[in-house]
Design a protein around this motif. Structure first.
Motif, PDB file in Angstrom:
ATOM      1  N   TYR A  59       0.781  -1.251   0.058  1.00 12.30           N
ATOM      2  CA  TYR A  59       0.309   0.172  -0.144  1.00 12.30           C
ATOM      3  C   TYR A  59       0.882   1.477  -0.315  1.00 12.30           C
ATOM      4  O   TYR A  59       0.803   2.167  -0.700  1.00 12.30           O
ATOM      5  CB  TYR A  59      -0.666   0.269   0.631  1.00 12.30           C
ATOM      6  N   THR A  60       2.304   1.055   0.439  1.00  7.14           N
ATOM      7  CA  THR A  60       2.567   2.182   0.363  1.00  7.14           C
ATOM      8  C   THR A  60       3.612   2.650  -0.374  1.00  7.14           C
ATOM      9  O   THR A  60       3.604   3.935  -1.105  1.00  7.14           O
ATOM     10  CB  THR A  60       4.011   2.203   1.498  1.00  7.14           C
ATOM     11  N   VAL A  96      -0.049   5.791  -0.351  1.00  6.95           N
ATOM     12  CA  VAL A  96      -1.043   5.290   0.625  1.00  6.95           C
ATOM     13  C   VAL A  96      -0.336   5.532   2.158  1.00  6.95           C
ATOM     14  O   VAL A  96       0.576   4.737   2.790  1.00  6.95           O
ATOM     15  CB  VAL A  96      -1.661   5.002   0.372  1.00  6.95           C
ATOM     16  N   ASN A  97       0.259   6.202   3.235  1.00  9.56           N
ATOM     17  CA  ASN A  97       0.896   6.511   4.024  1.00  9.56           C
ATOM     18  C   ASN A  97      -0.020   6.376   5.462  1.00  9.56           C
ATOM     19  O   ASN A  97       0.066   7.676   5.698  1.00  9.56           O
ATOM     20  CB  ASN A  97       2.161   7.273   4.102  1.00  9.56           C
ATOM     21  N   LEU A  98      -0.213   5.194   5.909  1.00  5.27           N
ATOM     22  CA  LEU A  98      -0.680   5.264   6.943  1.00  5.27           C
ATOM     23  C   LEU A  98      -0.248   4.433   7.770  1.00  5.27           C
ATOM     24  O   LEU A  98       0.852   3.581   7.779  1.00  5.27           O
ATOM     25  CB  LEU A  98      -1.760   3.676   6.586  1.00  5.27           C
ATOM     26  N   LEU A 136       0.590  13.956   9.185  1.00  4.03           N
ATOM     27  CA  LEU A 136      -0.158  12.544   8.740  1.00  4.03           C
ATOM     28  C   LEU A 136      -0.916  11.963   9.176  1.00  4.03           C
ATOM     29  O   LEU A 136      -1.679  11.281   8.171  1.00  4.03           O
ATOM     30  CB  LEU A 136       1.803  11.613   8.898  1.00  4.03           C
ATOM     31  N   LEU A 137      -1.408  11.831  10.603  1.00  2.00           N
ATOM     32  CA  LEU A 137      -2.264  11.571  11.524  1.00  2.00           C
ATOM     33  C   LEU A 137      -3.305  12.306  10.507  1.00  2.00           C
ATOM     34  O   LEU A 137      -4.272  11.768  10.947  1.00  2.00           O
ATOM     35  CB  LEU A 137      -1.996  11.387  12.886  1.00  2.00           C
ATOM     36  N   GLU A 138      -3.489  13.303  10.603  1.00  2.90           N
ATOM     37  CA  GLU A 138      -4.325  14.364  10.598  1.00  2.90           C
ATOM     38  C   GLU A 138      -4.618  13.681   8.718  1.00  2.90           C
ATOM     39  O   GLU A 138      -5.998  13.684   8.648  1.00  2.90           O
ATOM     40  CB  GLU A 138      -3.562  15.712  10.333  1.00  2.90           C
ATOM     41  N   GLN A 139      -3.780  14.186   8.168  1.00  9.27           N
ATOM     42  CA  GLN A 139      -4.011  13.348   6.340  1.00  9.27           C
ATOM     43  C   GLN A 139      -4.831  11.667   6.260  1.00  9.27           C
ATOM     44  O   GLN A 139      -6.119  11.470   5.617  1.00  9.27           O
ATOM     45  CB  GLN A 139      -2.798  13.505   5.866  1.00  9.27           C
ATOM     46  N   GLN A 140      -4.349  11.102   7.746  1.00 10.14           N
ATOM     47  CA  GLN A 140      -5.018   9.720   7.687  1.00 10.14           C
ATOM     48  C   GLN A 140      -6.318   9.939   8.084  1.00 10.14           C
ATOM     49  O   GLN A 140      -7.534   9.097   7.052  1.00 10.14           O
ATOM     50  CB  GLN A 140      -4.411   9.209   8.399  1.00 10.14           C
TER      51      GLN A 140
END
Length: 343
Positions: free
Chosen positions: A213-214, A218-220, A304-308
């Protein structure tokens, strides 16, 4: 003379008998803590067992018990129910959980274990699955009914601008996933990358395509250590103590995984050391991803967490948007110096 010797001997005997009672009264009382894994015992979670076996939790005043899990989503409900105080669970699913429950969050992430989610789809090359997600079009992909990699697929589909039904899901149990792949009942299957070593042991890696996925951009964040609201608000010191002990063991496992592998083999003697070492090699790539060299193990980049959170709200059509601070509470993390990657 004999009377004096008798009195002295009696006093000595009395002190010896009383000593254990005095020691028992002075021994520190340990705080019990129930921790649920996301799945079964493997090297993916070996640091927790290293901390248990080397007494790191006990050194922090904790009596920790570790139970196997039923999936990284189920861990959240286990903790929310109060049966477990802490556990390992998927942070994307935690965002959904927050959006669907009103009031004070029942569960929060307190330590980001997987700095990147090890979500992959592994396909058979002889079924036309090559090195890109486009090759999955029209294929059959096996996954459990409720599991993090499957649930995250719409975010990949959105990023790649393909339909959510780019391929057809075949629902199967975790334990049957390797079998359906080997038999050719399906063309591909979802995995945590480090869980796929069981498949790699049965099929040649050159026969398989691993679609990360990366790699789709998509960086989760993946599975995190979770804690109940009761623990966070009423016993933050206990949570902090658990994280210190776990972080200590994680650093040691990254430096040398052999003692941690030995620790999980004490719990599950049937495990193959060679397989588990390979599994940990994959796990370490996601636990100690590039970000950790900047902010240390266990933390997140807020943007990044906000984007997720935004992606999850949009893809799943959630009615409310949880705050990143509500989902991830960094207030009990060990000091940065302790979390700075040493391996």
């Amino acid at each position: 003379m004999h009377r004096r010797q008798f009195i002295a001997s009696a006093a000595t005997l009395s002190s010896a008998i009383a000593a254990p009672a005095v020691w028992a009264q002075s021994a520190p009382k340990l705080t019990p803590l129930k921790f649920t894994l996301d799945f079964r015992v493997t090297s993916q979670t070996a640091p927790f067992f290293l901390a248990l076996n080397k007494g790191y939790y006990r050194d922090e005043g904790l009596d920790v018990s570790i139970d196997v899990g039923a999936g990284s989503v189920a861990s959240i409900t286990r903790i929310a129910s109060g049966v477990y105080q802490m556990g390992l669970g998927d942070i994307s699913s935690l965002v959904e959980f927050h959006a669907q429950t009103s009031g004070t969050p029942l569960v929060q992430a307190v330590y980001q274990y997987y700095n990147r989610a090890p979500f992959v789809i592994i396909g058979r090359k002889d079924r036309g699955v090559t090195g890109d997600f486009a090759s999955l079009k029209g294929k059959r992909v096996a996954a459990a009914a409720v599991e993090a990699t499957r649930r995250a697929w719409p975010m990949v589909a959105r990023k790649l601008r393909v339909a959510d039904d780019h391929f057809a899901w075949t629902t199967t149990d975790f334990s049957a996933r390797d079998n359906v792949m080997v038999r050719g009942d399906v063309d591909a299957a979802t995995y945590f990358h480090d869980s796929a070593v069981s498949l790699f042991a049965r099929m040649k890696t050159e026969e398989l395509s691993v679609l990360k996925y990366t790699d789709a951009g998509v960086n989760l964040y993946g599975n995190a250590i979770l804690a109940s609201n009761a623990m966070v608000t009423q016993q933050p010191g206990v949570v902090a103590a658990f994280l210190r002990a776990t972080n200590r063991a994680l650093q040691e496992t990254l430096a040398n995984p052999l003692p941690a592998i030995a620790a999980i083999k004490q719990r599950e003697p049937i495990l193959d050391e060679k397989v588990e070492l390979e599994r940990w090699r994959l796990t370490a790539q996601y636990v100690a991803a590039a970000d950790t060299r900047g902010h240390g193990l266990g933390d997140v980049r807020k943007y990044l967490l906000e984007q997720q959170v935004d992606q999850i709200v949009e893809v799943f059509g959630l009615k409310t948007r949880p705050s990143a601070d509500g989902v991830f509470n960094r207030g009990m993390l060990p000091a940065l110096a302790e979390r700075t990657l040493k391996a």
